[in-house]
Design a protein around this motif. Structure first.
Motif, mmCIF file in Angstrom:
data_model
loop_
_atom_site.group_PDB
_atom_site.id
_atom_site.type_symbol
_atom_site.label_atom_id
_atom_site.label_comp_id
_atom_site.label_asym_id
_atom_site.label_seq_id
_atom_site.Cartn_x
_atom_site.Cartn_y
_atom_site.Cartn_z
ATOM 1 N N UNK A 1 21.665 -0.763 16.417
ATOM 2 C CA UNK A 1 21.474 -0.175 15.087
ATOM 3 C C UNK A 1 22.555 -0.753 14.191
ATOM 4 N N UNK A 2 22.196 -1.136 12.979
ATOM 5 C CA UNK A 2 23.183 -1.588 11.991
ATOM 6 C C UNK A 2 23.053 -0.711 10.761
ATOM 7 N N UNK A 3 24.147 -0.034 10.415
ATOM 8 C CA UNK A 3 24.139 0.861 9.259
ATOM 9 C C UNK A 3 25.566 1.003 8.746
ATOM 10 N N UNK A 4 25.669 1.408 7.504
ATOM 11 C CA UNK A 4 26.966 1.650 6.891
ATOM 12 C C UNK A 4 26.886 2.998 6.187
ATOM 13 N N UNK A 5 27.825 3.894 6.507
ATOM 14 C CA UNK A 5 27.871 5.214 5.892
ATOM 15 C C UNK A 5 29.134 5.323 5.050
ATOM 16 N N UNK A 6 29.030 6.015 3.920
ATOM 17 C CA UNK A 6 30.206 6.317 3.122
ATOM 18 C C UNK A 6 30.988 7.444 3.782
ATOM 19 N N UNK A 7 32.310 7.375 3.691
ATOM 20 C CA UNK A 7 33.196 8.385 4.273
ATOM 21 C C UNK A 7 33.419 9.479 3.249
ATOM 22 N N UNK A 8 33.233 10.748 3.644
ATOM 23 C CA UNK A 8 33.267 11.838 2.670
ATOM 24 C C UNK A 8 34.305 12.907 2.923
ATOM 25 N N UNK A 9 34.500 13.311 4.158
ATOM 26 C CA UNK A 9 35.305 14.492 4.454
ATOM 27 C C UNK A 9 36.722 14.096 4.842
ATOM 28 N N UNK A 10 37.536 13.821 3.865
ATOM 29 C CA UNK A 10 38.891 13.325 4.111
ATOM 30 C C UNK A 10 39.783 14.352 4.812
ATOM 31 N N UNK A 11 39.455 15.637 4.717
ATOM 32 C CA UNK A 11 40.274 16.665 5.364
ATOM 33 C C UNK A 11 40.051 16.727 6.869
ATOM 34 N N UNK A 12 38.794 16.761 7.292
ATOM 35 C CA UNK A 12 38.472 16.966 8.700
ATOM 36 C C UNK A 12 37.800 15.775 9.361
ATOM 37 N N UNK A 13 37.416 14.774 8.604
ATOM 38 C CA UNK A 13 36.690 13.637 9.150
ATOM 39 C C UNK A 13 35.194 13.863 9.109
ATOM 40 N N UNK A 14 34.448 12.799 9.258
ATOM 41 C CA UNK A 14 32.987 12.851 9.269
ATOM 42 C C UNK A 14 32.501 12.885 10.710
ATOM 43 N N UNK A 15 31.286 13.407 10.901
ATOM 44 C CA UNK A 15 30.693 13.502 12.222
ATOM 45 C C UNK A 15 29.533 12.533 12.369
ATOM 46 N N UNK A 16 29.398 11.992 13.565
ATOM 47 C CA UNK A 16 28.264 11.145 13.923
ATOM 48 C C UNK A 16 27.631 11.752 15.164
#
Length: 96
Positions: free
Chosen positions: A18-33
């Motif tokens: 899979x090739x994808x790029x996600x924007x990072x949003x949750x600077x306090x707790x991190x993002x989930x995958x």
């Protein structure tokens, strides 16, 4: 095989089957995958300007996380590799 890593200070990259790029949003707790095998990873861009990846839930895929050193400006991201996952969802919260 899927590889996850951070790029710049605001992008989460997915490469491999899979090739994808996600924007990072949750600077306090991190993002989930969340992955199709049940694996959930948290990725956070730290104050030390390093992308860190941690396991929130382990699924059935083979998972390895290679940590970036603290003092290497050319290697500023952990890399998670999953063998056996088919898809990934990017989000900010996890309910159990």
């Amino acid at each position: 095989m899927i590889t996850v890593y951070g790029a710049s200070d605001d992008l989460i990259e997915i490469d491999g089957d899979i090739s994808e790029e996600f924007g990072y949003h949750n600077e306090d707790k991190g993002d989930l995958l969340a992955f199709s095998d049940g694996t959930v990873l948290r990725i956070v861009f730290t104050d030390a300007a390093i992308w860190r990846i941690t396991t929130v839930a382990r699924g059935s895929a083979e998972l390895t996380i290679e940590q970036a050193p603290e003092d290497d400006e050319s290697n500023y991201t952990d890399r998670a590799t999953l063998i056996g996952a088919v898809w990934v969802v990017h989000g900010l919260a996890l309910a159990r």
